[in-house]
Design a protein around this motif. Structure first.
Motif, mmCIF file in Angstrom:
data_model
loop_
_atom_site.group_PDB
_atom_site.id
_atom_site.type_symbol
_atom_site.label_atom_id
_atom_site.label_comp_id
_atom_site.label_asym_id
_atom_site.label_seq_id
_atom_site.Cartn_x
_atom_site.Cartn_y
_atom_site.Cartn_z
ATOM 1 N N ARG B 91 0.841 -1.203 0.000
ATOM 2 C CA ARG B 91 0.000 0.000 0.000
ATOM 3 C C ARG B 91 0.880 1.259 0.000
ATOM 4 N NH1 ARG B 91 -4.580 0.441 -1.842
ATOM 5 N NH2 ARG B 91 -3.848 2.437 -2.627
ATOM 6 N N ALA B 92 1.903 1.244 0.850
ATOM 7 C CA ALA B 92 2.777 2.418 0.960
ATOM 8 C C ALA B 92 3.570 2.646 -0.326
ATOM 9 C CB ALA B 92 3.721 2.250 2.147
ATOM 10 N N PHE B 93 4.038 1.564 -0.954
ATOM 11 C CA PHE B 93 4.763 1.710 -2.222
ATOM 12 C C PHE B 93 3.860 2.338 -3.288
ATOM 13 C CE2 PHE B 93 9.039 -0.292 -2.783
ATOM 14 C CZ PHE B 93 9.313 -0.487 -1.440
ATOM 15 N N LEU B 94 2.584 1.966 -3.269
ATOM 16 C CA LEU B 94 1.633 2.585 -4.207
ATOM 17 C C LEU B 94 1.471 4.070 -3.903
ATOM 18 C CD1 LEU B 94 -1.545 0.311 -4.521
ATOM 19 C CD2 LEU B 94 0.127 0.844 -6.273
ATOM 20 N N ASP B 95 1.218 4.354 -2.627
ATOM 21 C CA ASP B 95 0.831 5.716 -2.248
ATOM 22 C C ASP B 95 1.970 6.717 -2.389
ATOM 23 O OD1 ASP B 95 -1.675 4.783 -1.711
ATOM 24 O OD2 ASP B 95 -1.394 4.631 0.460
ATOM 25 N N THR B 96 3.215 6.257 -2.214
ATOM 26 C CA THR B 96 4.339 7.202 -2.289
ATOM 27 C C THR B 96 5.028 7.175 -3.657
ATOM 28 O OG1 THR B 96 5.938 5.616 -1.447
ATOM 29 C CG2 THR B 96 4.782 6.931 0.193
ATOM 30 N N ILE B 109 10.536 -4.734 -1.635
ATOM 31 C CA ILE B 109 9.504 -5.006 -0.635
ATOM 32 C C ILE B 109 9.948 -6.147 0.292
ATOM 33 C CG2 ILE B 109 7.141 -5.901 -0.365
ATOM 34 C CD1 ILE B 109 6.312 -4.123 -2.718
ATOM 35 N N MET B 110 10.630 -7.122 -0.260
ATOM 36 C CA MET B 110 11.150 -8.207 0.590
ATOM 37 C C MET B 110 12.160 -7.668 1.609
ATOM 38 S SD MET B 110 9.918 -11.304 -0.165
ATOM 39 C CE MET B 110 8.411 -10.402 0.056
ATOM 40 N N ALA B 111 13.091 -6.848 1.129
ATOM 41 C CA ALA B 111 14.111 -6.293 2.037
ATOM 42 C C ALA B 111 13.448 -5.434 3.109
ATOM 43 C CB ALA B 111 15.124 -5.467 1.234
ATOM 44 N N ALA B 112 12.431 -4.671 2.696
ATOM 45 C CA ALA B 112 11.740 -3.805 3.646
ATOM 46 C C ALA B 112 10.956 -4.632 4.661
ATOM 47 C CB ALA B 112 10.797 -2.859 2.888
ATOM 48 N N THR B 119 12.521 -4.836 13.060
ATOM 49 C CA THR B 119 12.603 -3.477 13.614
ATOM 50 C C THR B 119 11.353 -2.707 13.197
ATOM 51 O OG1 THR B 119 14.983 -3.647 13.192
ATOM 52 C CG2 THR B 119 14.159 -1.471 13.795
ATOM 53 N N PRO B 120 10.278 -2.815 13.985
ATOM 54 C CA PRO B 120 9.001 -2.240 13.543
ATOM 55 C C PRO B 120 9.026 -0.723 13.361
ATOM 56 C CG PRO B 120 8.671 -3.784 15.357
ATOM 57 C CD PRO B 120 10.146 -3.569 15.241
ATOM 58 N N ASN B 121 9.874 -0.033 14.123
ATOM 59 C CA ASN B 121 9.934 1.430 13.987
ATOM 60 C C ASN B 121 11.351 1.874 13.633
ATOM 61 O OD1 ASN B 121 7.198 2.428 14.651
ATOM 62 N ND2 ASN B 121 7.592 1.258 16.534
ATOM 63 N N PRO B 122 11.774 1.630 12.412
ATOM 64 C CA PRO B 122 13.173 1.912 12.055
ATOM 65 C C PRO B 122 13.416 3.409 11.882
ATOM 66 C CG PRO B 122 11.962 1.220 10.111
ATOM 67 C CD PRO B 122 11.007 1.115 11.267
ATOM 68 N N SER B 123 14.654 3.798 12.107
ATOM 69 C CA SER B 123 15.066 5.161 11.754
ATOM 70 C C SER B 123 15.293 5.218 10.249
ATOM 71 C CB SER B 123 16.369 5.512 12.479
ATOM 72 O OG SER B 123 17.427 4.708 11.963
ATOM 73 N N ARG B 124 15.389 6.439 9.745
ATOM 74 C CA ARG B 124 15.672 6.587 8.312
ATOM 75 C C ARG B 124 16.983 5.887 7.950
ATOM 76 N NH1 ARG B 124 15.140 10.130 3.725
ATOM 77 N NH2 ARG B 124 17.170 10.079 2.712
ATOM 78 N N ASP B 125 17.999 6.036 8.811
ATOM 79 C CA ASP B 125 19.289 5.387 8.539
ATOM 80 C C ASP B 125 19.145 3.874 8.474
ATOM 81 O OD1 ASP B 125 20.535 7.787 8.377
ATOM 82 O OD2 ASP B 125 21.545 7.664 10.323
ATOM 83 N N GLU B 126 18.304 3.334 9.360
ATOM 84 C CA GLU B 126 18.101 1.879 9.341
ATOM 85 C C GLU B 126 17.401 1.437 8.055
ATOM 86 O OE1 GLU B 126 17.821 0.537 14.012
ATOM 87 O OE2 GLU B 126 16.179 1.767 13.207
ATOM 88 N N LEU B 149 9.097 3.990 5.588
ATOM 89 C CA LEU B 149 8.784 4.742 6.817
ATOM 90 C C LEU B 149 7.263 4.892 6.980
ATOM 91 C CD1 LEU B 149 11.604 7.447 6.592
ATOM 92 C CD2 LEU B 149 11.441 5.581 8.262
ATOM 93 N N THR B 150 6.574 5.105 5.860
ATOM 94 C CA THR B 150 5.110 5.228 5.899
ATOM 95 C C THR B 150 4.474 3.916 6.362
ATOM 96 O OG1 THR B 150 5.192 6.821 4.089
ATOM 97 C CG2 THR B 150 3.070 5.762 4.488
ATOM 98 N N ALA B 151 4.960 2.804 5.830
ATOM 99 C CA ALA B 151 4.419 1.493 6.218
ATOM 100 C C ALA B 151 4.677 1.224 7.697
ATOM 101 C CB ALA B 151 5.033 0.398 5.357
ATOM 102 N N ALA B 152 5.850 1.633 8.174
ATOM 103 C CA ALA B 152 6.177 1.420 9.592
ATOM 104 C C ALA B 152 5.214 2.217 10.468
ATOM 105 C CB ALA B 152 7.622 1.845 9.864
ATOM 106 N N ARG B 153 4.934 3.451 10.061
ATOM 107 C CA ARG B 153 3.979 4.273 10.831
ATOM 108 C C ARG B 153 2.591 3.633 10.813
ATOM 109 N NH1 ARG B 153 6.778 8.681 8.758
ATOM 110 N NH2 ARG B 153 5.356 8.895 7.005
ATOM 111 N N ALA B 154 2.184 3.142 9.640
ATOM 112 C CA ALA B 154 0.852 2.515 9.524
ATOM 113 C C ALA B 154 0.767 1.297 10.442
ATOM 114 C CB ALA B 154 0.597 2.113 8.075
ATOM 115 N N ASN B 155 1.837 0.528 10.483
ATOM 116 C CA ASN B 155 1.867 -0.668 11.342
ATOM 117 C C ASN B 155 1.724 -0.280 12.806
ATOM 118 O OD1 ASN B 155 2.043 -2.656 9.462
ATOM 119 N ND2 ASN B 155 4.287 -2.777 9.483
ATOM 120 N N SER B 156 2.494 0.752 13.231
ATOM 121 C CA SER B 156 2.480 1.103 14.658
ATOM 122 C C SER B 156 1.132 1.696 15.038
ATOM 123 C CB SER B 156 3.628 2.061 14.982
ATOM 124 O OG SER B 156 3.459 3.268 14.287
#
Lengths: 455, 160
Positions: B91-96, B109-112, B119-126, B149-156
């Motif tokens: 969803r996030a890949f579509l939206d951004t 998407i696999m790597a992400a 790491t459910p809430n990664p930093s940008r560097d991560e 980062l958007t997907a991580a926010r949606a998950n949390s």
């Protein structure tokens, strides 16, 4: 995004309601679910793999080719040489009457660059095709090669491509594309300063994540479906029709899904030989570049050299510009004569200069044939022109942006190649850029307009 | 050539195939099983387009022999959507607009996913580090980083 409707208000309808809106891409759902079908995602029972035997030399005569050991290799179904290709010598732009035909599908008697296709091997597996390709024996007589454009243009240089007869493309205007406007020598004589500088670039590979290739399936009725990632579907269809001497009605091309192209997939290279293989074996065929082939064999952006000589006044006006551009086509034309020609039209830059002289050469060398890439013929020229503009501004101690305002073309100005300027908006773009960058520009330039009074 | 039996769970389904010894997981998935979502961009472990998840770890399927995956649980991008509902990353890949030509997208998407699983809430560097093995030639990476980062926010937010 801000839409300035005041610009071009007289030349377009005021209904650009999509500008600045984000709309979903129709292909994205397929991409994110892995369902988008790229050409290599097609698999057919009994599909053969094509591997190419390539020249290890930059320039050589082929004394003989012995394919007997390769043909005996387990799994090999067919080995193709130049004599199997119905119309072996072609050039892509012949479709728009830009000849001569100068390139071989499979080398015939000579190779002109390191990596040139010589023999095609079709086998049951990729591994068998690779192993058999290594067993093809080609006896070469190595010839002197030339890699530098200026060396190639000197008298006595080795002739790269006999179909041209000289190491440059012969335009109807002669040895180069020419633009003549005003009197450039008078301009230099009048100028307060004259600055001549030389700029050059190396070839650049597009490096798409999906390598070039195609999958061909015979339809059983003497018709062939070719799944390809070409960026030039109809150029490929029509050139294949010429090379294979087959009516276009026998060829069904399926494409449009390209895993990165950037101009690197506009040449007609893999499809004709893969379709020929399918025709002669009656089997599906895939021909997919390895990563090494993509980097070394596929056409890069041409190396270019640009020599710019400008005459400039202390008040900032450029009064004369002379440009000599060289495009390194490598061993074959492909799209380079067109790229060099584009440069000729482009080289004055977006500036109004009363005296212009331009020569652009398309030069043949024993390097990998170059071709299209994102603004080819123009991009390297813009790099050279804008570096030159900064140098000129420094020379007369003027702000580089204000210097460009003084010379910017405006609506109604005649360009060097005799096209009147329309819809320039360069002044307005620079004003916006100055504001966005907080770059101080004198008020008189911020008050300028591309629309000239009375124009 | 002698065939080797391989058996594993792919996106929740049992799969069994006979492959030539030395067949890569990439080729087994694509040519034998028919899951073409992993892509072959280099076949030498440098581009990441073939990335899949094997027993929870990110793997380059072009450098993994199929026969070493016996009994493994394998996830590919084609198996992420459940009941027609896109995974938050999809969803996030579509939206951004994180996908342009789409060729690197399944591997990205696999790597992400492996990153967010660990790491459910990664930093940008991560995020940048986690995607560093995957090459994209279209986007310039920024929209992809934003997608993760958007997907991580949606998950949390969903977890909260």
């Amino acid at each position: 995004m801000e839409l300035r409707k005041s610009y071009f208000a007289d030349v377009r309808k005021d209904d650009l309601h999509e500008i600045g809106q984000a709309r979903p891409r129709s292909d994205s759902p397929g991409h994110v679910t892995g369902k988008t079908t790229f050409f290599a995602d097609r698999n057919f029972p009994g599909m053969l793999h094509l591997k190419m035997v390539r020249s290890p030399h930059h320039h050589a005569r082929i004394r003989s080719i012995d394919t007997s050991e390769a043909e005996k290799h387990p799994g090999v179904v067919k080995v193709l040489t130049a004599k199997d290709v119905p119309h072996n010598v072609y050039t892509i732009l012949i479709l728009i009457q830009i000849g001569p035909e100068d390139e071989t599908v499979l080398a015939d008697g000579k190779v002109r660059w390191k990596g040139e296709a010589v023999v095609a091997v079709l086998a049951e597996t990729e591994r068998a095709a690779q192993e058999a390709a290594a067993k093809v024996k080609v006896d070469y007589e190595v010839l002197p090669a030339v890699f530098d454009m200026e060396e190639a243009l000197k008298p006595g240089a080795p002739i790269v491509n006999e179909y041209h007869g000289q190491n440059y493309y012969l335009y109807d205007s002669g040895e180069c594309r020419k633009v003549r406007f005003g009197d450039v020598e008078a301009g230099f004589a009048e100028a307060d300063h004259v600055l001549e500088q030389s700029y050059q670039s190396s070839p650049i590979e597009h490096a798409p994540t999906e390598t070039t290739g195609c999958v061909v399936a015979p339809e059983g009725n003497d018709r062939f479906t070719c799944y390809t990632n070409t960026q030039a579907m109809f150029f490929t269809l029509d050139n294949t029709s010429i090379i294979l001497q087959m009516p276009g009605s026998k060829l069904h091309f399926v494409g449009g899904t390209v895993g990165g192209g950037f101009g690197g997939k506009v040449d007609v290279i893999v499809e004709p030989i893969a379709i020929l293989g399918a025709k002669l074996t009656g089997r599906p065929v895939c021909f997919i570049y390895s990563r090494e082939e993509e980097m070394q064999i596929s056409s890069p952006r041409a190396a270019e050299k640009v020599v710019i000589k400008d005459g400039v006044m202390k008040d900032g006006r450029i009064v004369a510009r002379k440009v000599t551009g060289y495009t390194d086509a490598g061993a074959y034309s492909r799209h380079s004569p067109y790229g060099a020609q584009k440069g000729a039209g482009h080289y004055p830059g977006p500036y109004t200069i009363p005296n212009v002289w331009i020569d652009t050469y398309c030069v043949y060398t024993n390097r990998t044939p170059s071709s299209a890439m994102r603004g080819f013929g123009v991009t390297i020229g813009d790099f050279a022109l804008e570096v030159q503009m900064d140098k000129l501004a420094r020379l007369i101690a003027m702000d580089p942006l204000e210097f460009r305002f003084i010379n910017a073309y405006r609506d109604g100005d005649m360009k060097a190649h005799r096209q009147p300027t329309e819809g320039a908006a360069l002044i307005e773009c620079m004003q916006e850029a100055a504001r966005a960058a907080n770059w101080p520009v004198a008020e008189k330039y911020m008050a300028m307009s591309s629309y000239k009074k009375g124009a | 050539m002698a065939k080797v039996p391989v058996q594993f769970t792919l996106n929740g389904s049992e799969k069994a195939e006979f492959v030539d010894g030395g067949t890569t997981l990439l080729n087994a998935l694509r040519d034998k099983i028919g899951d073409t979502s992993p892509k072959g961009g280099c076949h030498q472990g440098t581009c990441g387009a073939c990335s899949v998840i094997v027993d929870g770890e990110l793997r380059l399927s072009c450098l993994t022999l199929a026969e070493t995956c016996n009994g493994a649980t394998i996830t590919t991008t084609s198996g992420l959507a459940e009941g027609g509902v896109l995974h938050p990353l999809q969803r996030a890949f579509l939206d951004t607009f994180a996908s342009q030509c789409g060729f690197c997208t399944p591997g990205m998407i696999m790597a992400a996913k492996v990153l967010l699983d660990h790491t459910p809430n990664p930093s940008r560097d991560e995020v940048v580090e986690a995607l560093s093995g995957n090459i994209c030639r279209c986007t310039g990476y920024e929209p992809i980083i934003q997608a993760v980062l958007t997907a991580a926010r949606a998950n949390s937010q969903n977890a909260a």
